[in-house]
Design a protein around this motif. Structure first.
Motif, PDB file in Angstrom:
ATOM      1  N   LEU A  61       0.831  -1.203   0.000  1.00 46.04           N
ATOM      2  CA  LEU A  61       0.000   0.000   0.000  1.00 46.04           C
ATOM      3  C   LEU A  61       0.862   1.248   0.000  1.00 46.04           C
ATOM      4  CD1 LEU A  61      -2.756   1.433   0.307  1.00 46.04           C
ATOM      5  CD2 LEU A  61      -2.583   1.029   2.780  1.00 46.04           C
ATOM      6  N   ALA A  62       1.837   1.325   0.895  1.00 45.68           N
ATOM      7  CA  ALA A  62       2.682   2.513   1.008  1.00 45.68           C
ATOM      8  C   ALA A  62       3.461   2.776  -0.271  1.00 45.68           C
ATOM      9  CB  ALA A  62       3.635   2.359   2.189  1.00 45.68           C
ATOM     10  N   GLU A  63       3.974   1.714  -0.880  1.00 44.11           N
ATOM     11  CA  GLU A  63       4.870   1.900  -2.017  1.00 44.11           C
ATOM     12  C   GLU A  63       4.134   2.126  -3.334  1.00 44.11           C
ATOM     13  OE1 GLU A  63       8.003  -1.030  -1.964  1.00 44.11           O
ATOM     14  OE2 GLU A  63       8.467  -0.586   0.140  1.00 44.11           O
ATOM     15  N   LEU A  64       2.800   2.197  -3.286  1.00 45.10           N
ATOM     16  CA  LEU A  64       2.025   2.633  -4.444  1.00 45.10           C
ATOM     17  C   LEU A  64       2.017   4.157  -4.577  1.00 45.10           C
ATOM     18  CD1 LEU A  64      -0.947   0.129  -4.218  1.00 45.10           C
ATOM     19  CD2 LEU A  64       0.615   0.356  -6.154  1.00 45.10           C
ATOM     20  N   PHE A  65       2.518   4.854  -3.569  1.00 42.96           N
ATOM     21  CA  PHE A  65       2.526   6.318  -3.585  1.00 42.96           C
ATOM     22  C   PHE A  65       3.884   6.845  -4.033  1.00 42.96           C
ATOM     23  CE2 PHE A  65      -1.139   5.527  -1.041  1.00 42.96           C
ATOM     24  CZ  PHE A  65      -1.945   6.639  -1.201  1.00 42.96           C
ATOM     25  N   PRO A  66       3.920   7.887  -4.872  1.00 41.23           N
ATOM     26  CA  PRO A  66       5.180   8.526  -5.233  1.00 41.23           C
ATOM     27  C   PRO A  66       5.628   9.490  -4.138  1.00 41.23           C
ATOM     28  CG  PRO A  66       3.385   9.590  -6.402  1.00 41.23           C
ATOM     29  CD  PRO A  66       2.771   8.465  -5.610  1.00 41.23           C
ATOM     30  N   ALA A  67       5.851   8.939  -2.958  1.00 47.02           N
ATOM     31  CA  ALA A  67       6.208   9.746  -1.793  1.00 47.02           C
ATOM     32  C   ALA A  67       7.673  10.160  -1.856  1.00 47.02           C
ATOM     33  CB  ALA A  67       5.950   8.955  -0.511  1.00 47.02           C
ATOM     34  N   ASP A  68       7.990  11.240  -1.189  1.00 48.76           N
ATOM     35  CA  ASP A  68       9.391  11.619  -1.042  1.00 48.76           C
ATOM     36  C   ASP A  68      10.087  10.704  -0.049  1.00 48.76           C
ATOM     37  OD1 ASP A  68       9.492  14.096  -2.697  1.00 48.76           O
ATOM     38  OD2 ASP A  68       7.989  14.773  -1.264  1.00 48.76           O
ATOM     39  N   ILE A  69       9.386  10.394   1.055  1.00 48.34           N
ATOM     40  CA  ILE A  69       9.981   9.613   2.139  1.00 48.34           C
ATOM     41  C   ILE A  69       8.937   8.645   2.683  1.00 48.34           C
ATOM     42  CG2 ILE A  69      10.949   9.722   4.491  1.00 48.34           C
ATOM     43  CD1 ILE A  69      12.034  12.504   3.758  1.00 48.34           C
ATOM     44  N   ILE A  70       9.366   7.429   2.968  1.00 49.37           N
ATOM     45  CA  ILE A  70       8.539   6.457   3.687  1.00 49.37           C
ATOM     46  C   ILE A  70       9.281   6.065   4.953  1.00 49.37           C
ATOM     47  CG2 ILE A  70       7.481   4.167   3.650  1.00 49.37           C
ATOM     48  CD1 ILE A  70       7.288   4.427   0.593  1.00 49.37           C
ATOM     49  N   LYS A  71       8.622   6.199   6.081  1.00 50.18           N
ATOM     50  CA  LYS A  71       9.197   5.795   7.367  1.00 50.18           C
ATOM     51  C   LYS A  71       8.624   4.431   7.748  1.00 50.18           C
ATOM     52  CE  LYS A  71      10.772   5.679  11.656  1.00 50.18           C
ATOM     53  NZ  LYS A  71      10.025   6.282  12.754  1.00 50.18           N
ATOM     54  N   ILE A  72       9.486   3.415   7.805  1.00 52.78           N
ATOM     55  CA  ILE A  72       9.063   2.114   8.326  1.00 52.78           C
ATOM     56  C   ILE A  72       8.922   2.276   9.829  1.00 52.78           C
ATOM     57  CG2 ILE A  72       9.680  -0.318   8.561  1.00 52.78           C
ATOM     58  CD1 ILE A  72      11.358  -0.025   6.017  1.00 52.78           C
ATOM     59  N   ASP A  73       7.698   2.142  10.301  1.00 57.96           N
ATOM     60  CA  ASP A  73       7.361   2.618  11.641  1.00 57.96           C
ATOM     61  C   ASP A  73       6.552   1.565  12.387  1.00 57.96           C
ATOM     62  OD1 ASP A  73       7.333   5.276  13.269  1.00 57.96           O
ATOM     63  OD2 ASP A  73       5.268   4.564  13.381  1.00 57.96           O
ATOM     64  N   PRO A  74       6.816   1.355  13.669  1.00 56.77           N
ATOM     65  CA  PRO A  74       6.094   0.323  14.411  1.00 56.77           C
ATOM     66  C   PRO A  74       4.698   0.716  14.847  1.00 56.77           C
ATOM     67  CG  PRO A  74       7.621   1.424  15.872  1.00 56.77           C
ATOM     68  CD  PRO A  74       7.864   2.004  14.498  1.00 56.77           C
ATOM     69  N   GLY A  75       4.290   1.950  14.537  1.00 56.77           N
ATOM     70  CA  GLY A  75       2.966   2.399  14.946  1.00 56.77           C
ATOM     71  C   GLY A  75       3.009   3.187  16.242  1.00 56.77           C
ATOM     72  N   GLU A  76       1.987   3.978  16.435  1.00 58.15           N
ATOM     73  CA  GLU A  76       1.879   4.857  17.607  1.00 58.15           C
ATOM     74  C   GLU A  76       0.635   4.459  18.383  1.00 58.15           C
ATOM     75  OE1 GLU A  76       3.120   7.846  20.135  1.00 58.15           O
ATOM     76  OE2 GLU A  76       4.090   7.471  18.197  1.00 58.15           O
ATOM     77  N   ARG A  86      11.737   7.158  -6.590  1.00 56.61           N
ATOM     78  CA  ARG A  86      12.969   6.913  -5.830  1.00 56.61           C
ATOM     79  C   ARG A  86      12.795   7.422  -4.393  1.00 56.61           C
ATOM     80  NH1 ARG A  86      18.255   8.210  -9.329  1.00 56.61           N
ATOM     81  NH2 ARG A  86      19.107   6.808  -7.735  1.00 56.61           N
ATOM     82  N   SER A  87      11.676   7.016  -3.813  1.00 61.98           N
ATOM     83  CA  SER A  87      11.379   7.408  -2.437  1.00 61.98           C
ATOM     84  C   SER A  87      12.488   6.963  -1.494  1.00 61.98           C
ATOM     85  CB  SER A  87      10.056   6.779  -1.977  1.00 61.98           C
ATOM     86  OG  SER A  87       8.991   7.127  -2.830  1.00 61.98           O
ATOM     87  N   PHE A  88      12.828   7.811  -0.543  1.00 64.34           N
ATOM     88  CA  PHE A  88      13.775   7.440   0.505  1.00 64.34           C
ATOM     89  C   PHE A  88      13.002   6.637   1.542  1.00 64.34           C
ATOM     90  CE2 PHE A  88      16.035   7.840   4.467  1.00 64.34           C
ATOM     91  CZ  PHE A  88      17.375   7.796   4.108  1.00 64.34           C
ATOM     92  N   ILE A  89      13.457   5.415   1.813  1.00 60.54           N
ATOM     93  CA  ILE A  89      12.775   4.554   2.786  1.00 60.54           C
ATOM     94  C   ILE A  89      13.724   4.340   3.958  1.00 60.54           C
ATOM     95  CG2 ILE A  89      11.692   2.319   3.194  1.00 60.54           C
ATOM     96  CD1 ILE A  89      11.037   2.206   0.201  1.00 60.54           C
ATOM     97  N   GLY A  90      13.360   4.870   5.116  1.00 57.44           N
ATOM     98  CA  GLY A  90      14.193   4.787   6.304  1.00 57.44           C
ATOM     99  C   GLY A  90      13.437   4.194   7.475  1.00 57.44           C
ATOM    100  N   ASN A  91      14.174   3.897   8.533  1.00 53.97           N
ATOM    101  CA  ASN A  91      13.541   3.283   9.708  1.00 53.97           C
ATOM    102  C   ASN A  91      13.864   3.990  11.021  1.00 53.97           C
ATOM    103  OD1 ASN A  91      16.238   2.480   9.880  1.00 53.97           O
ATOM    104  ND2 ASN A  91      15.732   0.489  10.770  1.00 53.97           N
ATOM    105  N   GLN A  92      14.658   5.051  10.965  1.00 57.08           N
ATOM    106  CA  GLN A  92      14.978   5.778  12.199  1.00 57.08           C
ATOM    107  C   GLN A  92      14.856   7.275  11.952  1.00 57.08           C
ATOM    108  OE1 GLN A  92      19.024   5.728  13.516  1.00 57.08           O
ATOM    109  NE2 GLN A  92      18.602   6.852  15.402  1.00 57.08           N
ATOM    110  N   THR A  93      14.160   7.950  12.847  1.00 51.77           N
ATOM    111  CA  THR A  93      14.108   9.405  12.811  1.00 51.77           C
ATOM    112  C   THR A  93      14.691   9.968  14.096  1.00 51.77           C
ATOM    113  OG1 THR A  93      11.848   9.440  13.708  1.00 51.77           O
ATOM    114  CG2 THR A  93      12.087   9.515  11.313  1.00 51.77           C
ATOM    115  N   GLN A  94      15.185  11.172  13.999  1.00 52.31           N
ATOM    116  CA  GLN A  94      15.604  11.903  15.186  1.00 52.31           C
ATOM    117  C   GLN A  94      15.223  13.363  15.018  1.00 52.31           C
ATOM    118  OE1 GLN A  94      19.154  10.795  17.174  1.00 52.31           O
ATOM    119  NE2 GLN A  94      19.623  12.879  17.842  1.00 52.31           N
ATOM    120  N   SER A  95      14.545  13.881  16.022  1.00 51.83           N
ATOM    121  CA  SER A  95      14.085  15.265  15.993  1.00 51.83           C
ATOM    122  C   SER A  95      15.092  16.165  16.698  1.00 51.83           C
ATOM    123  CB  SER A  95      12.712  15.386  16.665  1.00 51.83           C
ATOM    124  OG  SER A  95      11.745  14.637  15.951  1.00 51.83           O
TER     125      SER A  95
END
Length: 364
Positions: A202-217, A277-286
């Motif tokens: 589902l996520a990768e059907l979008f031409p997103a700039d960034i996809i965050k692999i995320d465990p949910g909130e 060529r979406s950037f797909i990452g798994n860690q963010t830091q604010s």
């Protein structure tokens, strides 16, 4: 069978759970008010408009939440779109309008359901938060209390009515539409829990700039949908309190890709995450302000930065630099603060990277 007994049996059938759309009997400017939707008992090949009866307010009146339903002429998957969970996040409302402007239910297989403005009070208050008026008042983050409570406070009841009145039993997948909060901005950005069946595709059907692999909130709408078996992503479309046509256009491509990939519309999906060529990452830091002052962010959305690179500076009222903020590691810029007035704790820059270690800060 005599007509009288036919009517009695039809009424009994309609009230026995077989026809479960629950109408209040009210109509606002020709739009019927409902407590609960059941796709099975509304006409196929049409677009329907309803108001969902939301929670009641301090003067005993119910909030009315607009609901659009395109029920296709043929059976198929059921896709949900939801906007306005945070009241200052508006790009999703225009995306839904665009989706329905393009939909022809006569060529649609399955159904598309959309909620426009889930957080009624937040929309009116230009606020992220659901506004509580009782006792000491205050705001509730409307995206941290899903799936709500039938006997909870006003915000929890509003969520419960939306979740159970519209989504449960009517959707296979739901895309929850957001933006960054007032004073900050995202690109076209997706939160997606790749552990959940169907979410990666589902996520990768979008031409997103960034996809965050995320465990949910916990308490987020996306999490509640996934927990209930409705594959879900959170789609962040830019910045708050404005319409951004370029981002809305790309988000529309993504939704139409989903409809085609799900077999709901004819044709093949167009530009997707791979093509973008979406950037797909798994860690963010604010990176957040450590003190108050006038902030100047020195990097742009989607920019690649190196460890130690200067990201932002803060100045006092006289123009003296009082703080400098640098990147802790190589990463891509996922979000920035757009409001120069930053008090302690305010977001300056959010970074994202791929972290192959087991332990990640600020979520993996």
């Amino acid at each position: 069978m005599k007509p009288f007994f036919s009517c009695v049996l039809l009424f009994a059938y309609a009230t026995s759970g077989h026809a479960a759309t629950d109408y209040t009997g009210d109509s606002i400017e020709g739009v019927k008010v409902i407590r609960k939707l059941d796709l099975a008992d509304i006409d196929a090949g049409k677009i329907h408009r309803f108001y969902l009866q939301g929670a009641s307010n301090g003067v005993g009146q119910h909030w009315l939440v607009p609901v659009l339903v395109a029920k296709g002429s043929k059976p198929g998957k059921r896709l949900g779109l939801q906007a306005g969970v945070h009241g200052d996040e508006l790009n999703g409302t225009r995306l839904i309008h665009r989706v329905f402007e393009n939909l022809d239910p006569k060529t649609l297989s399955g159904s598309v359901i959309a909620i426009i403005g889930a957080n009624s009070t937040g929309l009116l208050a230009n606020s992220r938060y659901y506004q509580l008026q009782h006792d000491s008042g205050g705001g509730v983050d409307f995206n941290r209390i899903w799936p709500g409570k039938a006997e909870g406070n006003a915000a929890e009841q509003q969520v419960h009515r939306i979740f159970n009145g519209i989504w449960v039993g009517n959707a296979d997948s739901v895309i929850d539409l957001h933006t960054q909060s007032t004073g900050t901005a995202y690109p076209l950005y997706i939160y997606a829990d790749y552990r959940v069946a169907g979410v990666k595709a589902l996520a990768e059907l979008f031409p997103a700039d960034i996809i965050k692999i995320d465990p949910g909130e916990p308490g987020a709408a996306e999490q509640a949908f996934n927990d209930a078996g409705m594959a879900s992503i959170t789609l962040e479309i830019g910045a708050a309190k404005l319409y951004q046509p370029e981002l809305i256009d790309r988000a529309l491509v993504g939704v139409e890709n989903v409809l085609k990939a799900y077999g709901m519309l004819p044709g093949k999906p167009g530009r997707d995450a791979k093509a973008q060529r979406s950037f797909i990452g798994n860690q963010t830091q604010s990176i957040r302000a450590e003190r108050g002052g006038f902030a100047e962010v020195l990097v742009a959305l989607n920019q690649d930065v190196k460890a130690g690179q200067l990201l932002a500076v803060q100045r006092n009222g006289f123009g003296d630099i009082t703080a400098r903020y640098t990147a802790p590691f190589d990463a891509r810029v996922a979000s920035i603060g757009t409001d120069p007035l930053r008090e302690p704790g305010s977001l300056l820059v959010r970074l994202i990277r791929v972290n192959t270690d087991a332990a990640c800060s600020d979520g993996c």
